[in-house]
Design a protein around this motif. Structure first.
Motif, mmCIF file in Angstrom:
data_model
loop_
_atom_site.group_PDB
_atom_site.id
_atom_site.type_symbol
_atom_site.label_atom_id
_atom_site.label_comp_id
_atom_site.label_asym_id
_atom_site.label_seq_id
_atom_site.Cartn_x
_atom_site.Cartn_y
_atom_site.Cartn_z
ATOM 1 N N ALA A 101 40.896 34.206 57.895
ATOM 2 C CA ALA A 101 42.002 35.078 58.297
ATOM 3 C C ALA A 101 42.809 34.441 59.415
ATOM 4 C CB ALA A 101 41.462 36.432 58.727
ATOM 5 N N SER A 102 42.114 33.771 60.361
ATOM 6 C CA SER A 102 42.897 33.194 61.451
ATOM 7 C C SER A 102 43.723 32.020 60.947
ATOM 8 C CB SER A 102 42.022 32.813 62.639
ATOM 9 O OG SER A 102 40.910 32.092 62.243
ATOM 10 N N ARG B 77 21.609 38.872 56.564
ATOM 11 C CA ARG B 77 22.366 39.979 55.986
ATOM 12 C C ARG B 77 23.826 39.955 56.386
ATOM 13 N NH1 ARG B 77 19.293 45.115 57.548
ATOM 14 N NH2 ARG B 77 21.308 46.131 57.454
ATOM 15 N N ILE B 78 24.077 39.491 57.573
ATOM 16 C CA ILE B 78 25.462 39.514 58.016
ATOM 17 C C ILE B 78 26.048 38.117 58.010
ATOM 18 C CG2 ILE B 78 25.350 41.601 59.379
ATOM 19 C CD1 ILE B 78 24.827 39.795 61.760
ATOM 20 N N ALA B 79 25.399 37.239 57.268
ATOM 21 C CA ALA B 79 25.866 35.857 57.274
ATOM 22 C C ALA B 79 27.334 35.762 56.915
ATOM 23 C CB ALA B 79 25.040 35.030 56.304
ATOM 24 N N GLY B 80 27.747 36.673 56.058
ATOM 25 C CA GLY B 80 29.132 36.602 55.630
ATOM 26 C C GLY B 80 30.119 36.912 56.737
ATOM 27 N N THR B 81 29.656 37.631 57.733
ATOM 28 C CA THR B 81 30.636 38.099 58.721
ATOM 29 C C THR B 81 30.577 37.335 60.021
ATOM 30 O OG1 THR B 81 29.090 39.681 59.595
ATOM 31 C CG2 THR B 81 30.515 40.430 57.822
ATOM 32 N N LEU B 82 29.563 36.545 60.197
ATOM 33 C CA LEU B 82 29.407 35.961 61.521
ATOM 34 C C LEU B 82 29.804 34.498 61.548
ATOM 35 C CD1 LEU B 82 26.127 37.297 63.057
ATOM 36 C CD2 LEU B 82 28.472 37.737 63.673
ATOM 37 N N ALA B 83 30.253 34.082 62.695
ATOM 38 C CA ALA B 83 30.545 32.668 62.865
ATOM 39 C C ALA B 83 29.240 31.896 62.857
ATOM 40 C CB ALA B 83 31.279 32.451 64.179
ATOM 41 N N ARG C 287 33.444 38.140 51.275
ATOM 42 C CA ARG C 287 32.196 38.799 50.921
ATOM 43 C C ARG C 287 31.882 38.695 49.445
ATOM 44 N NH1 ARG C 287 30.519 42.300 54.790
ATOM 45 N NH2 ARG C 287 31.908 42.373 56.560
ATOM 46 N N GLY C 288 32.920 38.595 48.645
ATOM 47 C CA GLY C 288 32.711 38.733 47.221
ATOM 48 C C GLY C 288 32.316 37.460 46.511
ATOM 49 N N LEU D 68 41.406 39.285 52.222
ATOM 50 C CA LEU D 68 40.690 38.090 52.668
ATOM 51 C C LEU D 68 39.226 38.419 52.948
ATOM 52 C CD1 LEU D 68 43.321 36.469 55.033
ATOM 53 C CD2 LEU D 68 42.706 35.801 52.733
ATOM 54 N N ASP D 69 38.995 39.591 53.539
ATOM 55 C CA ASP D 69 37.631 40.010 53.818
ATOM 56 C C ASP D 69 36.847 40.173 52.519
ATOM 57 O OD1 ASP D 69 35.717 41.004 55.859
ATOM 58 O OD2 ASP D 69 35.805 42.791 54.614
#
Lengths: 390, 299
Positions: free
Chosen positions: A242-243, A9-15, B43-44, B38-39
């Motif tokens: 982002a980095s 579920r959080i694959a998009g946000t995690l390293a 996600r999109g 960027l976020d």
């Protein structure tokens, strides 16, 4: 398998290494059951229903760069308008780490006198606003789990009633009781982005459960102001994209002409009015704390007076009974505790929570002032060294 | 500060008739807006196979024809070979919500993460976002994430101009305008924090003294660099640059100005006493607070 579905579920946000770790942990706990973790292996049929993460308490907070910049922006925008600047943190907790991936600001409450109806209205509109925000985030596959709130304060005033209220409000709604991230505006203005993460201490939770904050319950839970909140270690992460963006944009090597000039605003000597302002704030806080102290003392005296009356009443009754026995008569029934209470209305012991909070504020402001001075002494010696060589 | 490689923007003041809002000449983007774009992109893109994500830019228009993009939110859209649909109901609902939190920020334009402008860009611009920002012209910000194609990452801003004899929605020229990342001192420290992130995480337990120490070290490093340069010039290794020499002289001259030594000394001493006194008082208050909180527990 709960942790794997969480991970996806959080694959998009995690390293990616995080994912691997999560998947590995999930595999070990449900596969062989030999996982080192203290939790028992969960039967496959129940795996979907059991909340594995619920039992792991939060040990650290990891905040996305997006959230930090949103909080800083909110602080700058709302600088002068309202006293209570706060917002909602969204994210997910995984393996003892609370990942805060997004946030949104709450509309600032107008600082007028609180009327009963207005307050309810404001609450309802807040709730509507929050639900609407969460719904809109769910459409664009953002995290929609509320994990806490952020608060913007100045001069290190962590022990504010609003922050405590927000944390208490979260106890029931948010898993693990939620956290609060506190951003200090006055430090940010001096060029140091300061963020701190807090949660309520076990001692406070125990006292909250008993519903009373009188002296005895404080002593039982050994609750001082420094033990109201537990500070959690805070980490920052940014998405690789982002980095990469920030590195490209900010590094002088990539584009020497467009790199931002370094700022040395934090080297400037502060104006002398800073002392007076800091001391004024300290005095104000001390005054508040003093008046609260007087309040408590007044209430305590009231209690003592009523108690003394009740005691003398009881003693009188006892004397009468003793006399009657001496005269050979049947004694009256002993007056019961409830009767006495109804007769004299001994007030409840005053809550000490407010005075603790104020004491905490005094401490926080004094600490901040001290820090200011220490920095200033360094700067002053630097300035003298500069001019002495002239 | 420009974002992205060699900006090809035109710095032109277009003649504007009185009464008609003038075109924006400059776009500044706040880091929070950029990061949330960027976020949104991260996600999109996984869903529905959309190659790009689009969204609304919120911000403030300044008097001097500058548009400050302060915030952004995602828009729902779907595009196929034949058509493009943007969910405007959703857009308005979300806009209402953002207005509640910050009434000053209004719609100034839209962003997309595609690396190139196409017919759909013109359609979306003319049909969906221009009416939202009317009578002010909408701006379009293209964020090239540098992921899809070999293009360099960067941000470009455009305004549109109608093109052709009869204006049609899908025909318009996108005119590039300068676009910069903008932040205040407070944000600067936050950005430093983010760009200092190593291995995707960092602890933020830095006090003000740490920050001061870091700045002092930076300055020492700078002085060393200047010194090395001056030495190499005096020893004849490198040819001296007059401009650098003048700049150095200027900064040295300015740094020597100050009060007389005696008055400086007395100022310093009196100020030092004040500072130490305040520091002492605050220490005293802290220990009193600690004692008081312990006494409460005893009663």
């Amino acid at each position: 398998m709960a942790s794997r579905s969480l991970a996806s579920r959080i694959a998009g946000t995690l390293a990616s290494e995080q994912q691997a770790a999560a998947a590995a942990a999930g595999a070990s706990s449900s596969g062989t059951g030999a996982g080192g973790a203290a939790k028992e292996a969960i039967p496959k049929s129940l795996a979907g229903a059991v909340d594995v993460e619920g039992e792991i308490s939060i040990e650290r907070v990891r905040v996305d760069g997006l959230v930090l910049s949103k909080i800083i922006k909110h602080g700058r925008d709302a600088k002068s308008t309202a006293s209570n600047i706060s917002g909602i943190l969204l994210g997910i907790d995984l393996q003892g780490t609370l990942e805060v991936s997004n946030s949104f600001p709450l509309p600032s409450t107008t600082g007028g006198p609180k009327g009963g109806g207005d307050d309810d209205d404001a609450k309802a509109s807040h709730a509507r606003y929050q639900a609407g925000m969460l719904r809109q985030l769910s459409f664009v596959s953002g995290d929609t789990t509320v994990v806490g709130s952020y608060h913007i304060v100045s001069m290190g005033q962590v022990y504010k009633q609003t922050i405590l209220d927000a944390l208490v409000g979260q106890i029931e709604k948010v898993r693990h009781g939620g956290i609060a991230i506190v951003h200090d505006l006055s430090q940010a203005a001096r060029g140091n982005a300061s963020f701190k993460a807090f949660r309520l201490s076990p001692g406070y939770l125990a006292a909250h459960k008993s519903g009373r904050f009188h002296a005895q319950s404080l002593a039982q839970n050994s609750l001082k102001f420094s033990e109201l909140f537990v500070e959690l270690p805070l980490q920052v992460r940014t998405s690789p994209l982002a980095s990469a963006f920030l590195k490209t944009v900010l590094s002088p090597a990539a584009s020497p002409s467009s790199a931002p000039a370094p700022t040395f605003s934090n080297l400037a000597l502060p104006a002398p009015s800073m002392h007076t302002r800091a001391l004024d704030l300290l005095l104000d806080t001390l005054d508040q704390s003093k008046s609260e102290e007087n309040n408590v003392a007044y209430q305590s005296r009231q209690i003592a007076r009523e108690r003394a009356k009740a005691d003398s009443y009881l003693a009188k009754k006892k004397d009468e009974n003793a006399q009657r026995i001496a005269q050979g008569l049947t004694p009256f029934a002993e007056p019961r505790e409830e009767e006495v209470r109804a007769l004299f209305k001994v007030p409840l012991e005053p809550s000490r929570l407010d005075s603790i909070m104020l004491m905490g504020q005094v401490d926080a402001v004094a600490k901040e002032v001290e820090l200011l001075q220490s920095v200033e002494i360094v700067k002053m010696y630097a300035a003298r060294a500069g001019s002495a060589n002239a | 500060m420009a974002i992205g490689p060699n900006p090809s923007a035109i710095y032109l003041q277009s003649p504007s008739a009185s009464g008609v809002p003038s075109r924006p000449l400059n776009v500044t983007i706040h880091p929070a807006a950029l990061l949330s774009i960027l976020d949104h992109y991260l996600r999109g893109t996984t869903e529905g196979g959309n190659q790009r994500v689009i969204g609304t830019l919120l911000g403030i228009r300044n008097d001097n024809n500058e548009v400050e993009v302060r915030n952004s939110f995602a828009a729902l859209h779907s595009e196929t070979e034949e058509q493009i649909v943007v969910d405007m109901d959703y857009h308005r609902n979300v806009y209402d919500l953002y207005q509640k939190a910050n009434p000053r920020e209004v719609i100034v334009g839209w962003y997309s993460t595609s690396s190139e402008l196409d017919n759909y860009s013109a359609l979306v611009h003319q049909n969906f976002f221009s009416p939202e920002t009317a009578p002010n012209p909408a701006i379009h910000v293209v964020v090239n994430t540098g992921v899809q194609k070999a293009g360099e990452l960067g941000v470009k801003a455009y305004i549109s101009a109608p093109i052709g004899v009869t204006p049609r929605a899908e025909n318009c020229a996108f005119i590039p305008i300068p676009c910069e990342l903008k932040f205040g001192d407070a944000e600067r420290s936050g950005l430093d924090l983010l760009s200092a992130v190593q291995n995707n995480q960092a602890l933020t337990a830095s006090t003000e003294l740490d920050v001061l120490e870091k700045s002092l070290k930076d300055i020492i490093a700078m002085i060393d660099r200047v010194l090395a340069y001056v030495r190499s010039v005096t020893s004849g290794e490198t040819a001296g640059d007059e401009r650098i020499g003048r700049k150095l002289l200027d900064s040295l001259n300015s740094s020597l100005e100050g009060p007389e030594k005696d008055s400086m000394e007395s100022l310093f001493n009196s100020h030092l006493q004040d500072t130490l006194m305040v520091s002492y008082i605050s220490n005293l208050v802290r220990s009193q607070a600690e004692i008081s909180s312990r006494l409460v527990l005893l009663t």
